[in-house]
Design an enzyme around this catalytic site. Structure first.
Site, PDB file in Angstrom:
ATOM      1  CG  HIS A  81     -26.060 -48.984 -26.735  1.00  0.00           C
ATOM      2  ND1 HIS A  81     -25.966 -49.272 -25.400  1.00  0.00           N
ATOM      3  CD2 HIS A  81     -25.266 -49.886 -27.359  1.00  0.00           C
ATOM      4  CE1 HIS A  81     -25.148 -50.294 -25.218  1.00  0.00           C
ATOM      5  NE2 HIS A  81     -24.712 -50.677 -26.394  1.00  0.00           N
ATOM      6  CD  GLU A  83     -21.909 -54.281 -33.970  1.00  0.00           C
ATOM      7  OE1 GLU A  83     -22.574 -55.302 -33.722  1.00  0.00           O
ATOM      8  OE2 GLU A  83     -20.712 -54.316 -34.301  1.00  0.00           O
ATOM      9  CG  ASP A  89     -23.606 -49.430 -32.142  1.00  0.00           C
ATOM     10  OD1 ASP A  89     -22.582 -49.813 -32.727  1.00  0.00           O
ATOM     11  OD2 ASP A  89     -23.810 -49.641 -30.938  1.00  0.00           O
ATOM     12  CD  GLU A 101     -19.069 -49.235 -31.546  1.00  0.00           C
ATOM     13  OE1 GLU A 101     -19.464 -50.414 -31.635  1.00  0.00           O
ATOM     14  OE2 GLU A 101     -18.783 -48.703 -30.468  1.00  0.00           O
ATOM     15  CG  ASP A 147      -1.891   1.143   1.253  1.00  0.00           C
ATOM     16  OD1 ASP A 147      -2.062   1.799   0.193  1.00  0.00           O
ATOM     17  OD2 ASP A 147      -2.457   1.422   2.335  1.00  0.00           O
ATOM     18  CG  HIS A 162     -17.287 -48.645 -27.091  1.00  0.00           C
ATOM     19  ND1 HIS A 162     -18.124 -48.564 -25.991  1.00  0.00           N
ATOM     20  CD2 HIS A 162     -17.700 -49.728 -27.787  1.00  0.00           C
ATOM     21  CE1 HIS A 162     -18.983 -49.565 -26.026  1.00  0.00           C
ATOM     22  NE2 HIS A 162     -18.761 -50.280 -27.103  1.00  0.00           N
ATOM     23  CG  ASN A 163     -21.323 -47.700 -27.730  1.00  0.00           C
ATOM     24  OD1 ASN A 163     -21.210 -48.388 -28.739  1.00  0.00           O
ATOM     25  ND2 ASN A 163     -21.846 -48.172 -26.614  1.00  0.00           N
TER      26      ASN A 163
END
Length: 794
Positions: free
Chosen positions: A352, A386, A339, A337, A185, A307-308
């Site tokens: 899915h 898939e 599906d 992937e 300060d 995956h998925n």
């Protein structure tokens, strides 16, 4: 601070940013039916977007410009595509956030207003990305100043400073804090303003650990001469070639004092900036760009795989979205992937199967993949199909693939001739490969011999077999009875809500596979879709002996994680040999209904290339995946070690130390200190008690972990000087993970941050480790300061 940021961000004279500061009313879109007006405004710090409802009340929200990864124009999200008939594309845009936070879809009242926000936000993001270390630190200090300045008067009293220290993870003695406050300060006003607060921060963040190293090499304790810096680079950082020139370059880049530059010297501030820079980080910058041979066959690489990919949440009720593909591809994923199931109006859908996950159009997935496939990496994408569709809808799939992807889709061998091996990533740049069932082989196709499609089933992953294998397949009747009961319970739960969430998930899982079991016959493969498969023909795995004698190089088998582990335990060396010849894909067990992941390291140890993980789920498994693929330009391909690329090397991951080609190494890590660790407990007054754990992930003999002691009540600048020692037998396969946790003696430690990298990418010497969040995003300026030494064991 304000003048600094106005200068850095260059908003003066920028009409778009000025318009954003004034503010705009726009529609926030969540669905076809949820469209609410909100008032959006860029705050004066040019770092924060503030917005609130037009309705009465004080409820408002904010987000940082730094959290925005990209701005997409037009109908480039599923939500905006769903309302495309209501609003023209020139009024629509999407903000994409870092990590796993959902998108923000907005519609402006005019195309001009939309462009002002699109261009303005892009400019702010670009300026942030171009900031240097010093500017980023200034931004961080400014953010804390704003948080602590409760009455917004541009200054802080001592009470606000005390609150700030707790927010910053500092449990400081009140008398010491007051002494620093009074020293800063200079105006003796009882408050801290701009420069005074910067002075206070510098006193608070004095790096005694770095000063100690600096003075060890400084001839006069005040500066590093050119020779001093060269000595440091040679002796500690283990640099050998071009050291003098490198020292001059470091002074030019990081030394803030023009006087010191003139004398080819480096001050403590310049030394700290160098150590905090990418050059001073633990990750070797030479390994960040593509440095590996990209002309080897595809089967010689680890390939980042999802995956998925369509799922954003769990496997049972989660949302399916093309955003899953976009996010995975932006993270360098090279195998996604899809599906596929029959949908209405002869349009295949992706979800899915036999669960409550939402459905998206196959066509939209292909569009997203086509748009984002090569934005991060030029190397090939593998679409793992898939396929559960009828022949009619398979033809529609083939039509979409051909029409949307065009020349990107690989439909024949590269030269039109019968190949003798898989092509390389370099050969396949810019190409999208389909992985799936195929009628006949490449030889018959190229020789013009037609095969009967009635003999080919469309799907290569038998989920019923997987679930039964995971349950040991020893009591079929009892298992099926349980399935039927579970299915009934699911229906009961859906109607009355009497079951717990966890019970519902398990019931749906078993009922799912019961429905699969009831399928009497599988649909057959269409020639049109078969013709899209070239180098990745899916085949059922019989045995390694069968594959060695009969398999073609372009055939690929998929294994559930449990099957892969069994093969590794029983015939690890044969598994490695198999993967030296052809591709293998590993995917999570069907029992992982929460989208959790298995440890990918086990599969990489056997040379498996396509180790598919649920990218939507954060955790150690995704940390390892991100760590492995952080090298080689983040291109999604990492060359396997040479002892995994030749069938005659005989490497066995379960018995690796006996392999004659490996020289064990000693890894010595001194964990010195931590800097500005994030606060993880939201309770007021709670301060982090940090400890650091170092984990080695590799072959079984290298798996190890050690921890430092914990430091009580200091997440701001904890100091350890604890040394951890490891032996690495197979360094080419080892990953090193640094984890910071908040110690708790009564419950599980809280995660604070982590950083994972390949052992082969470590730089020795004094290094900073810039920590990442649970989502894998950076959390500047949080870091660890360490000293690394690697030596050969004799």
């Amino acid at each position: 601070f304000m003048s600094l940021f106005l200068f850095l961000l260059g908003i003066q004279g920028d009409d778009n940013l000025q318009s954003m500061i004034v503010g705009t009313v726009m529609r926030k879109i969540k669905s076809r039916t949820w469209k609410k007006q909100r008032y959006f405004r860029l705050q004066e710090d040019c770092m924060t977007i503030w917005y609130k409802s037009k309705k009465a009340g004080n409820a408002h929200s904010t987000f940082s410009v730094g959290d925005v990864e990209a701005v997409r124009e037009g109908h480039q999200s599923e939500v905006l595509m769903s309302i495309a008939d209501d609003f023209p594309p020139d009024r629509c845009f999407t903000l994409v956030f870092r990590g796993r936070r959902g998108n923000l879809d907005l519609v402006a009242d005019s195309a001009e207003e939309a462009q002002a926000w699109i261009k303005g936000l892009r400019k702010l993001i670009e300026n942030l990305e171009n900031m240097g270390q010093s500017e980023k630190l200034d931004q961080w200090i400014c953010d804390w100043f704003k948080k602590a300045d409760k009455n917004k008067d541009g200054r802080m009293n001592f009470k606000e400073v005390q609150d700030l220290l707790k927010m910053m993870n500092v449990d400081m003695n009140e008398h010491h804090a007051l002494r620093l406050f009074m020293m800063a300060d200079n105006s003796q006003s009882g408050t801290l303003e701009d420069d005074e607060f910067v002075h206070f921060y510098k006193m608070l963040t004095q790096r005694e650990d770095v000063l100690r190293v600096f003075q060890e090499y400084s001839g006069d304790g005040q500066k590093l001469s050119l020779q001093d810096l060269e000595d440091f680079l040679r002796e500690q950082q283990l640099e050998c070639e071009g050291v003098e020139q490198h020292a001059l370059d470091l002074i030019e880049r990081y030394e803030p004092s023009e006087t010191a530059k003139m004398f080819h010297a480096m001050s403590i501030d310049g030394f700290l900036m160098y150590l905090s820079s990418p050059e001073g980080s633990i990750f070797n910058p030479n390994k960040r760009n593509i440095f590996q041979d990209m002309n080897q066959p595809l089967c010689h690489y680890f390939i980042s795989s999802s995956h998925n990919t369509y799922l954003l949440e769990d496997q049972l009720r989660g949302q399916s979205s093309v955003e899953g593909y976009i996010q995975a591809l932006k993270r360098g994923c090279r195998c996604v992937e899809v599906d596929c199931w029959d949908g209405p109006n002869c349009e295949p859908v992706v979800y899915h199967g036999h669960t409550f996950t939402s459905k998206i159009l196959f066509k939209d997935v292909v569009i997203a993949v086509g748009n984002y496939a090569f934005k991060v990496s030029e190397y090939p994408i593998i679409l793992s199909i898939e396929n559960h569709c009828s022949v009619e809808q398979q033809k529609v799939m083939a039509q979409h693939l051909n029409q949307i992807l065009g020349d990107k889709l690989l439909k024949t061998t590269l030269d039109g001739k019968i190949p003798i091996g898989l092509p390389s990533p370099e050969d396949l740049k810019g190409k999208i490969l389909l992985k799936g069932k195929k009628i006949g082989g490449l030889e018959e196709r190229l020789n013009g011999v037609e095969q009967d499609s009635l003999t080919v089933e469309v799907s290569d992953e038998d989920e019923v077999a997987d679930i039964e294998e995971d349950n040991h397949r020893n009591d079929s009747f009892r298992c099926r009875t349980k399935v039927i009961v579970s299915g009934a319970h699911v229906l009961n739960s859906r109607l009355h809500g009497v079951l717990s969430e966890s019970r519902l998930c398990r019931c749906v899982q078993f009922f799912q596979f019961f429905l699969l079991f009831l399928q009497k016959s599988k649909p057959r493969l269409s020639k049109e879709l078969s013709d899209c498969v070239v180098y990745c023909k899916s085949v059922h795995f019989c045995s390694f002996k069968h594959s060695r004698i009969h398999s073609k190089f372009y055939e690929i088998s998929s294994f559930t994680e449990s099957k892969a582990r069994k093969l590794m335990r029983e015939t690890g060396a044969e598994f490695v040999c198999h993967n030296a010849r052809q591709l293998t894909r590993i995917y999570p067990s069907g029992l992982r209904t929460d989208s959790s992941n298995f440890n990918p390291q086990d599969m990489w140890n056997a040379g498996c290339q396509i180790v598919a993980l649920n990218f939507q789920t954060a955790g150690v498994e995704m940390d390892l995946n991100d760590g492995l693929f952080s090298q080689n330009g983040r291109c999604g391909y990492v060359l396997k070690p040479d002892f995994m690329r030749s069938p005659d090397k005989g490497f066995d991951p379960e018995n690796s130390p006996n392999h004659e080609t490996h020289q064990p190494l000693s890894l010595c890590i001194q964990v010195i200190s931590g800097q500005q660790l994030p606060k993880v407990n939201i309770k007021e007054g709670s301060i982090v008690d940090p400890l650091v754990r170092v984990e080695i992930h590799g072959v079984p003999q290298d798996q190890a972990r050690q921890e430092t002691r914990y430091i009580e009540n200091n997440g701001f600048n904890p100091v350890w000087y604890d040394t951890l020692n490891f032996t690495i037998h197979i360094p080419d396969l080892a990953l090193v993970r640094f984890v910071v946790e908040d110690y708790d003696k009564t419950s599980k430690n809280d995660f604070v941050g982590q950083y994972t990298l390949p052992f082969s990418c470590i730089q020795q010497g004094y290094r900073h480790i810039h920590l990442l969040s649970k989502d894998g995003t950076s959390i500047p300026p949080s870091s660890l300061f360490v000293h690394i030494r690697v030596t050969e064991l004799t």
